[in-house]
Design a protein around this motif. Structure first.
Motif, mmCIF file in Angstrom:
data_model
loop_
_atom_site.group_PDB
_atom_site.id
_atom_site.type_symbol
_atom_site.label_atom_id
_atom_site.label_comp_id
_atom_site.label_asym_id
_atom_site.label_seq_id
_atom_site.Cartn_x
_atom_site.Cartn_y
_atom_site.Cartn_z
ATOM 1 N N PHE A 157 0.824 -1.211 0.000
ATOM 2 C CA PHE A 157 0.000 0.000 0.000
ATOM 3 C C PHE A 157 0.855 1.257 0.000
ATOM 4 N N ASP A 158 1.994 1.217 0.680
ATOM 5 C CA ASP A 158 2.797 2.434 0.745
ATOM 6 C C ASP A 158 3.515 2.741 -0.575
ATOM 7 N N GLN A 159 3.433 1.819 -1.558
ATOM 8 C CA GLN A 159 3.959 2.087 -2.894
ATOM 9 C C GLN A 159 2.929 2.742 -3.808
ATOM 10 N N SER A 160 1.673 2.738 -3.390
ATOM 11 C CA SER A 160 0.586 3.205 -4.259
ATOM 12 C C SER A 160 0.714 4.698 -4.559
ATOM 13 N N PRO A 161 0.613 5.101 -5.840
ATOM 14 C CA PRO A 161 0.660 6.535 -6.170
ATOM 15 C C PRO A 161 -0.658 7.218 -5.819
ATOM 16 N N LEU A 162 -0.566 8.489 -5.468
ATOM 17 C CA LEU A 162 -1.735 9.277 -5.075
ATOM 18 C C LEU A 162 -2.101 10.234 -6.202
ATOM 19 N N ASP A 163 -3.358 10.185 -6.612
ATOM 20 C CA ASP A 163 -3.817 11.081 -7.675
ATOM 21 C C ASP A 163 -3.762 12.540 -7.224
ATOM 22 N N TYR A 164 -3.588 13.418 -8.190
ATOM 23 C CA TYR A 164 -3.595 14.869 -7.960
ATOM 24 C C TYR A 164 -2.500 15.297 -6.974
ATOM 25 N N THR A 165 -1.349 14.629 -7.060
ATOM 26 C CA THR A 165 -0.203 15.027 -6.244
ATOM 27 C C THR A 165 1.007 15.225 -7.145
ATOM 28 N N SER A 166 1.964 15.993 -6.663
ATOM 29 C CA SER A 166 3.204 16.246 -7.402
ATOM 30 C C SER A 166 4.293 16.596 -6.404
ATOM 31 N N ILE A 167 5.500 16.860 -6.929
ATOM 32 C CA ILE A 167 6.616 17.183 -6.053
ATOM 33 C C ILE A 167 6.384 18.492 -5.307
ATOM 34 N N THR A 193 24.017 12.738 -2.615
ATOM 35 C CA THR A 193 24.406 13.583 -3.750
ATOM 36 C C THR A 193 23.264 13.797 -4.731
ATOM 37 N N TYR A 194 22.119 13.116 -4.515
ATOM 38 C CA TYR A 194 21.001 13.211 -5.449
ATOM 39 C C TYR A 194 20.269 14.533 -5.284
ATOM 40 N N SER A 195 19.593 14.945 -6.343
ATOM 41 C CA SER A 195 18.665 16.070 -6.241
ATOM 42 C C SER A 195 17.445 15.611 -5.466
ATOM 43 N N ASP A 196 16.578 16.562 -5.070
ATOM 44 C CA ASP A 196 15.384 16.198 -4.300
ATOM 45 C C ASP A 196 14.517 15.205 -5.065
ATOM 46 N N SER A 197 14.351 15.434 -6.354
ATOM 47 C CA SER A 197 13.518 14.539 -7.163
ATOM 48 C C SER A 197 14.149 13.158 -7.258
ATOM 49 N N GLU A 198 15.469 13.102 -7.479
ATOM 50 C CA GLU A 198 16.149 11.813 -7.569
ATOM 51 C C GLU A 198 16.125 11.091 -6.217
ATOM 52 N N LEU A 199 16.272 11.834 -5.135
ATOM 53 C CA LEU A 199 16.234 11.227 -3.816
ATOM 54 C C LEU A 199 14.873 10.600 -3.544
ATOM 55 N N LEU A 200 13.813 11.329 -3.895
ATOM 56 C CA LEU A 200 12.470 10.784 -3.701
ATOM 57 C C LEU A 200 12.259 9.514 -4.518
ATOM 58 N N GLN A 201 12.759 9.511 -5.747
ATOM 59 C CA GLN A 201 12.627 8.317 -6.581
ATOM 60 C C GLN A 201 13.365 7.135 -5.955
ATOM 61 N N SER A 202 14.573 7.384 -5.456
ATOM 62 C CA SER A 202 15.356 6.289 -4.870
ATOM 63 C C SER A 202 14.709 5.730 -3.613
ATOM 64 N N LEU A 203 13.923 6.549 -2.916
ATOM 65 C CA LEU A 203 13.254 6.114 -1.683
ATOM 66 C C LEU A 203 11.838 5.613 -1.926
ATOM 67 N N GLY A 205 9.405 7.348 -3.241
ATOM 68 C CA GLY A 205 8.443 8.402 -2.940
ATOM 69 C C GLY A 205 7.717 8.951 -4.145
ATOM 70 N N ILE A 206 8.170 8.597 -5.349
ATOM 71 C CA ILE A 206 7.544 9.063 -6.584
ATOM 72 C C ILE A 206 7.181 7.847 -7.422
ATOM 73 N N ALA A 207 6.017 7.872 -8.068
ATOM 74 C CA ALA A 207 5.570 6.764 -8.898
ATOM 75 C C ALA A 207 6.554 6.548 -10.049
ATOM 76 N N ILE A 208 6.769 5.299 -10.438
ATOM 77 C CA ILE A 208 7.747 4.977 -11.474
ATOM 78 C C ILE A 208 7.116 4.958 -12.868
ATOM 79 N N ASP A 209 5.836 5.357 -12.969
ATOM 80 C CA ASP A 209 5.158 5.332 -14.273
ATOM 81 C C ASP A 209 5.378 6.607 -15.076
ATOM 82 N N GLY A 210 6.218 7.514 -14.554
ATOM 83 C CA GLY A 210 6.509 8.745 -15.274
ATOM 84 C C GLY A 210 5.537 9.879 -15.005
#
Length: 637
Positions: A157-167, A193-203, A205-210
């Protein structure tokens, strides 16, 4: 294990995780549910079902006797047929017919299925309702939270993306907190060393569907307060202070509540700070020491308890975590039962409901790794001379409670008191059990296991040793067995009973005990029950037992009228609940007393009204340290 081994084990410990006893009836759905549970439970290795065993109702202590099988061929045939046809895949369990004292019984050995074949489930019910797990000595129907245990590739469940959300919904302060904590652990960590967006992806925190949508874990760990309110309106922590006499600042104010919200990485520190600043502290200066030691709750143990609640709670449930500060204990109640059985709590390994949230907590050292958090809490509290924590997992109401008792065990006065029993060879666990009984009034196997961090069999052995030396007295039967002070245990002259522990009036009954206490406390309720209040005649009134008459006479006229208004088959559950709450606002009521006034069976009252009222927060236990206490009673909040 053969049949004799199984009987010996049952009579030593009652049913345990790996053993189930069944009478010699046909192969029922209950037997097949146990087969399903044994085959599914991860790491259990399967289990044994002994068919032809039943409890002896005439025995004072739990005792299993042989209930011989009359048609063993039919038992074998029915079992093989159901194993082949009931489930989504055929099960090949071993069934053996054996003789014990020249009587026929059957031993079924159910192996644990390979991971790729799980979960086993009933074809007629499907998933998740048709699958079962073995939790302690009972079989439990699976829920959605159980399925990720079986499907390693299933999205949690904690992997599920949330609609109408963004960085734009991410709080930069929370991200910086992660970087700071991670730097303290490993300054050379690549993710720093990652940017905020890259850090969120690695953790995660951001959906992998683009789509760049934020996931549940990303929002909970790093979300802005406004975004969290929008997406998770009930994701908060309520710190409720319910002080005792010495802590009341305003006698007209029964309790105070502090609601806390925010991303988990900053919220955990606020919660711990709020609680810790409110806890009593003292100092101890030993002889020849220059520096005094602080006496009180270790902040690391408190942080571990709070972190476990945030990390393992079910975020599918729209309910806050409650941290309740009583005068003698701290309770942390979070939505979501434990995925590990209570017997396995504290053992290495962790079954994680929210793996991405847990990973961040582990990487920042906010939580112990390898599932050792509970063991760490026990060690820290023991080092501070505090009682070990106790835990309660409730699958029915889908919640988990951690209790941190503020009793200081084995102090000098405790040791002086225990010196009276120096002729009995007691280990530290047994000494703590005696102190617990002195403070709380009773103890059961589950509570002893949690205090001592040992298994069921060893706990039973050590409790029986105390019983055999007349320090404890065994009451109840089967799973409802508990122990109270024995003839030798002098709890009156100890002078250190806890004034903050509320013990109900004598004669209370355990709502969880599977015993025949009802017969012992039966009261002639003719004319008193709700079915007959409105038509009481003189003849009927003469049959009312003295206890029942006393209960009725102490009620207010309004309550008497409300009870009289109940119909013979009252179907308005809320009406009965309101009456129970009003009764328990007058004084603390035992289950037997409520059943007598309402005119219903105790088990029915407990299951239909008491437990839901406790879950809703309208009633509370008077003895929180041990829910199955024989003198348990209920009071209105």
């Amino acid at each position: 294990m053969n049949a004799k081994d199984l009987f010996d084990q049952l009579n030593a410990t009652d049913e345990v995780t790996e053993i189930e006893a069944k009478p010699s009836r046909a192969i029922t759905s209950s037997v097949m549910e146990t087969v399903c549970a044994f085959a599914n439970e991860p790491g259990l290795g399967g289990g044994y079902i002994l068919i032809g065993a039943r409890k002896d109702p005439s025995s004072l202590f739990p005792q299993y006797i042989i209930d011989p099988i009359l048609d063993p061929d039919k038992i074998q045939s029915d079992f093989a047929t159901q194993c082949a046809s009931s489930f989504n895949i055929p099960i090949r369990s071993e069934i053996r017919i054996e003789k014990v004292n020249d009587k026929t019984v059957a031993v079924i050995k159910v192996p644990e299925l390979p991971k790729e074949q799980k979960p086993l489930y009933f074809k007629s019910k499907g998933l998740p309702e048709g699958a079962y797990r073995r939790i302690g000595p009972t079989d439990h129907r699976c829920t959605e939270d159980d399925l990720p245990i079986f499907y390693s590739d299933q999205k949690t469940f904690d992997q599920s993306p949330l609609d109408y959300t963004s960085i734009a919904d991410i709080d930069e302060v929370a991200l910086k907190r992660y970087r700071d904590l991670r730097t303290n652990i490993n300054p050379a960590a690549e993710e720093l060393t990652y940017s905020d967006s890259e850090l969120l992806q690695s953790l995660g925190g951001i959906a992998i569907d683009g789509s760049q949508r934020i996931t549940v874990s990303g929002m909970l760990l790093f979300g802005k307060l406004t975004s969290l309110r929008r997406v998770f309106p009930m994701m908060r922590v309520d710190y409720i202070r319910i002080p005792g006499n010495e802590w009341i600042a305003n006698p007209d104010e029964r309790f105070t509540t502090v609601d806390m919200r925010g991303p988990l990485l900053t919220l955990v520190f606020r919660i711990v700070d709020a609680i810790y600043s409110d806890l009593p502290k003292g100092f101890r200066l030993e002889d020849k020491d220059i520096q005094a030691d602080t006496i009180g709750m270790p902040v690391k143990a408190l942080r571990e308890a709070v972190t476990n609640a945030l990390m393992h709670r079910s975020y599918r449930v729209n309910s806050p975590i409650q941290v309740i500060r009583y005068d003698n204990r701290l309770e942390i109640v979070n939505p979501g039962f434990s995925l590990k059985s209570e017997e396995q709590l504290g053992s290495p390994g962790s079954e994680t409901r929210n793996p991405y949230i847990a990973a961040v907590f582990h990487e920042t050292n906010l939580a112990e790794t390898k599932g050792s958090g509970i063991k760490a809490m026990r060690k820290l509290l023991s080092g501070a001379h505090l009682a070990p924590p106790t835990f309660e997992s409730d699958r029915v109401h889908n919640k988990f409670t951690a209790r941190l008792l503020l009793h200081h065990f084995l102090s000098k006065s405790d040791l002086d008191w225990l010196a009276n029993y120096g002729d009995v060879d007691l280990n530290d666990k047994q000494k703590q059990a005696l102190i617990f009984v002195r403070e709380v009034g009773a103890i059961d196997n589950n509570t002893y296991r949690q205090l001592s961090d040992i298994d069921t069999l060893k706990a039973s052995t050590e409790l029986r040793y105390l019983r055999d030396n007349n320090l404890l007295k065994q009451l109840g039967k089967g799973r409802g067995t508990y122990y109270v002070a024995g003839d030798r245990l002098d709890i009156e002259s100890s002078g250190s009973g806890s004034a903050s522990v509320e013990i109900a009036a004598p004669g209370s009954m355990d709502m969880n005990a599977e015993s025949s206490n009802t017969e012992d406390s039966t009261v002639n309720t003719e004319g008193l029950t709700a079915d007959n209040h409105s038509n009481r005649t003189n003849t009927e009134a003469n049959t009312i037992n003295t206890e029942g008459e006393t209960l009725w006479n102490e009620l207010t006229p309004t309550l008497q009228t409300q009870l009289n208004s109940l119909k013979k088959r009252e179907n308005n559950a809320e009406k009965i609940k309101n009456i129970i709450v009003e009764l328990c606002s007058l004084r603390e009521y035992r289950l037997s007393e409520l059943a007598l006034l309402i005119g219903k069976d105790e088990n029915w009252i407990s299951r239909t009204y008491i437990k839901p009222l406790i879950q809703d927060g309208r009633l509370s236990y008077t003895i929180q340290e041990m829910i199955s206490h024989p003198k348990q009673a209920y009071k209105a909040k």
